[in-house]
Scaffold this motif. Structure first.
Motif, PDB file in Angstrom:
ATOM      1  N   UNK A 115      53.865  76.744 -81.475  1.00 36.66           N
ATOM      2  CA  UNK A 115      52.719  76.255 -80.720  1.00 36.66           C
ATOM      3  C   UNK A 115      53.195  75.488 -79.483  1.00 36.66           C
ATOM      4  N   UNK A 116      52.295  75.312 -78.526  1.00 33.51           N
ATOM      5  CA  UNK A 116      52.618  74.571 -77.302  1.00 33.51           C
ATOM      6  C   UNK A 116      52.283  73.094 -77.522  1.00 33.51           C
ATOM      7  N   UNK A 117      53.236  72.175 -77.306  1.00 34.60           N
ATOM      8  CA  UNK A 117      52.943  70.753 -77.484  1.00 34.60           C
ATOM      9  C   UNK A 117      52.009  70.241 -76.396  1.00 34.60           C
ATOM     10  N   UNK A 118      50.930  69.570 -76.802  1.00 31.52           N
ATOM     11  CA  UNK A 118      49.949  69.115 -75.814  1.00 31.52           C
ATOM     12  C   UNK A 118      49.456  67.700 -76.099  1.00 31.52           C
ATOM     13  N   UNK A 119      50.208  66.930 -76.882  1.00 28.65           N
ATOM     14  CA  UNK A 119      49.809  65.555 -77.162  1.00 28.65           C
ATOM     15  C   UNK A 119      49.879  64.698 -75.916  1.00 28.65           C
ATOM     16  N   UNK A 120      49.060  63.634 -75.876  1.00 28.16           N
ATOM     17  CA  UNK A 120      48.973  62.799 -74.684  1.00 28.16           C
ATOM     18  C   UNK A 120      49.926  61.608 -74.767  1.00 28.16           C
ATOM     19  N   UNK A 121      50.038  60.968 -75.917  1.00 29.66           N
ATOM     20  CA  UNK A 121      50.871  59.782 -76.062  1.00 29.66           C
ATOM     21  C   UNK A 121      51.956  60.041 -77.111  1.00 29.66           C
ATOM     22  N   UNK A 122      52.731  58.984 -77.423  1.00 30.91           N
ATOM     23  CA  UNK A 122      53.829  59.129 -78.386  1.00 30.91           C
ATOM     24  C   UNK A 122      53.768  58.000 -79.417  1.00 30.91           C
ATOM     25  N   UNK A 123      52.865  58.102 -80.383  1.00 32.00           N
ATOM     26  CA  UNK A 123      52.730  57.064 -81.409  1.00 32.00           C
ATOM     27  C   UNK A 123      53.786  57.204 -82.505  1.00 32.00           C
ATOM     28  N   UNK A 124      55.029  56.951 -82.164  1.00 35.17           N
ATOM     29  CA  UNK A 124      56.130  57.149 -83.106  1.00 35.17           C
ATOM     30  C   UNK A 124      55.988  56.262 -84.332  1.00 35.17           C
ATOM     31  N   UNK A 125      55.650  54.986 -84.117  1.00 34.33           N
ATOM     32  CA  UNK A 125      55.636  54.052 -85.239  1.00 34.33           C
ATOM     33  C   UNK A 125      54.572  54.431 -86.268  1.00 34.33           C
ATOM     34  N   UNK A 126      53.404  54.815 -85.781  1.00 33.73           N
ATOM     35  CA  UNK A 126      52.356  55.231 -86.705  1.00 33.73           C
ATOM     36  C   UNK A 126      52.750  56.486 -87.474  1.00 33.73           C
ATOM     37  N   UNK A 127      53.418  57.407 -86.794  1.00 31.60           N
ATOM     38  CA  UNK A 127      53.850  58.641 -87.453  1.00 31.60           C
ATOM     39  C   UNK A 127      54.924  58.359 -88.503  1.00 31.60           C
ATOM     40  N   UNK A 128      55.857  57.445 -88.175  1.00 31.95           N
ATOM     41  CA  UNK A 128      56.884  57.086 -89.149  1.00 31.95           C
ATOM     42  C   UNK A 128      56.261  56.482 -90.402  1.00 31.95           C
ATOM     43  N   UNK A 129      55.327  55.586 -90.219  1.00 24.42           N
ATOM     44  CA  UNK A 129      54.693  54.951 -91.370  1.00 24.42           C
ATOM     45  C   UNK A 129      53.925  55.965 -92.208  1.00 24.42           C
ATOM     46  N   UNK A 130      53.265  56.908 -91.526  1.00 28.95           N
ATOM     47  CA  UNK A 130      52.565  57.960 -92.260  1.00 28.95           C
ATOM     48  C   UNK A 130      53.558  58.818 -93.043  1.00 28.95           C
ATOM     49  N   UNK A 131      54.709  59.108 -92.424  1.00 34.97           N
ATOM     50  CA  UNK A 131      55.723  59.910 -93.101  1.00 34.97           C
ATOM     51  C   UNK A 131      56.314  59.206 -94.300  1.00 34.97           C
ATOM     52  N   UNK A 132      56.662  57.930 -94.143  1.00 29.51           N
ATOM     53  CA  UNK A 132      57.192  57.166 -95.275  1.00 29.51           C
ATOM     54  C   UNK A 132      56.171  57.089 -96.404  1.00 29.51           C
ATOM     55  N   UNK A 133      54.910  56.892 -96.025  1.00 30.07           N
ATOM     56  CA  UNK A 133      53.863  56.837 -97.041  1.00 30.07           C
ATOM     57  C   UNK A 133      53.758  58.132 -97.820  1.00 30.07           C
ATOM     58  N   UNK A 134      53.905  59.247 -97.113  1.00 28.45           N
ATOM     59  CA  UNK A 134      53.825  60.535 -97.806  1.00 28.45           C
ATOM     60  C   UNK A 134      55.014  60.742 -98.741  1.00 28.45           C
ATOM     61  N   UNK A 135      56.216  60.362 -98.312  1.00 29.08           N
ATOM     62  CA  UNK A 135      57.381  60.493 -99.190  1.00 29.08           C
ATOM     63  C   UNK A 135      57.172  59.714-100.480  1.00 29.08           C
ATOM     64  N   UNK A 136      56.478  58.576-100.377  1.00 29.55           N
ATOM     65  CA  UNK A 136      56.243  57.757-101.561  1.00 29.55           C
ATOM     66  C   UNK A 136      55.280  58.371-102.552  1.00 29.55           C
ATOM     67  N   UNK A 137      54.540  59.407-102.138  1.00 29.60           N
ATOM     68  CA  UNK A 137      53.590  60.045-103.058  1.00 29.60           C
ATOM     69  C   UNK A 137      54.200  61.216-103.816  1.00 29.60           C
ATOM     70  N   UNK A 138      55.425  61.589-103.474  1.00 27.13           N
ATOM     71  CA  UNK A 138      56.027  62.774-104.089  1.00 27.13           C
ATOM     72  C   UNK A 138      56.432  62.492-105.529  1.00 27.13           C
TER      73      UNK A 138
END
Length: 226
Positions: free
Chosen positions: A147-170
């Motif tokens: 796909x073509x990337x078309x995001x406007x900003x770069x919310x890295x911290x929010x994405x990291x926290x979402x990723x860590x949270x998901x790993x904790x559900x495995x």
């Protein structure tokens, strides 16, 4: 030592033909003379007893947290026009790695920001490609990377926290890790930098979640990702 007790029935003084050294045991080093250098400590017949324990390798779980902001569609070299783009170069590298990774390895992908959003990470709590054995997730990851990337900003911290949270559900018991792929820096919650770095340490120490960052050359920011 255990070796001395098994070989001679008790400890003895080391003579000129005997090895004065340390016996390596599972709990650490024990300073004791080895009574007979002719005894092979790795010979099963020289031991008091032995047992065979069957072990099972647990497949790991890996989550790619992938930057899909608009700058990822730019050339990695300043002043040059794409292609190739930062997105295509990173995507090709990820696909090559996954092609060489065993099918039983659990891999998923979370892309941010979602659906052209700016600083909101709503909707990325569940990865676009859920973590699953590569035999089922490899093709879905490849599709997302086309796909073509078309995001406007770069919310890295929010994405990291979402990723860590998901790993904790495995429910998987193997090693868990997160790999952030980005060309920029956080530009939504920069005041959270120290808190996120501290959380990365907590995730590693307390939860066993490893975190890796792949920063692309010629970033759209002179600052580091974290």
């Amino acid at each position: 030592s255990l070796l001395a007790a098994c070989s001679t029935g008790g400890a003895v003084d080391a003579g000129p033909d005997e090895m004065d050294g340390r016996v390596i045991m599972e709990a650490g080093f024990v300073d004791r003379p080895i009574p007979d250098a002719r005894i092979d400590p790795f010979d099963p017949d020289a031991s008091c007893g032995r047992a065979i324990v069957e072990t099972t390798r647990l497949p790991g779980s890996l989550l790619f947290v992938f930057d899909r902001s608009g700058s990822m569609d730019a050339s990695p070299v300043e002043g040059e026009l794409p292609p190739p783009t930062r997105w295509s170069i990173a995507g090709d590298a990820v696909r090559a790695v996954l092609d060489a990774t065993p099918d039983e390895t659990n891999v998923g992908m979370l892309l941010f920001p979602p659906n052209g959003a700016m600083c909101s990470v709503a909707g990325v709590g569940v990865p676009q490609v859920p973590i699953a054995p590569l035999s089922t997730s490899r093709a879905a990851i490849a599709t997302e990377l086309l796909r073509v990337p078309d995001g406007v900003a770069t919310p890295i911290f929010g994405a990291l926290r979402a990723g860590w949270g998901h790993l904790g559900t495995l429910g998987a018991r193997g090693q868990r890790a997160l790999v952030l792929v980005t060309d920029g820096r956080e530009n939504c919650q920069d005041d959270e930098r120290d808190a996120v770095v501290a959380q990365a340490t907590v995730e590693r120490v307390d939860n066993g979640h490893l975190t890796f960052v792949i920063g692309l050359t010629q970033s759209n920011s002179p600052h580091s990702t974290l």
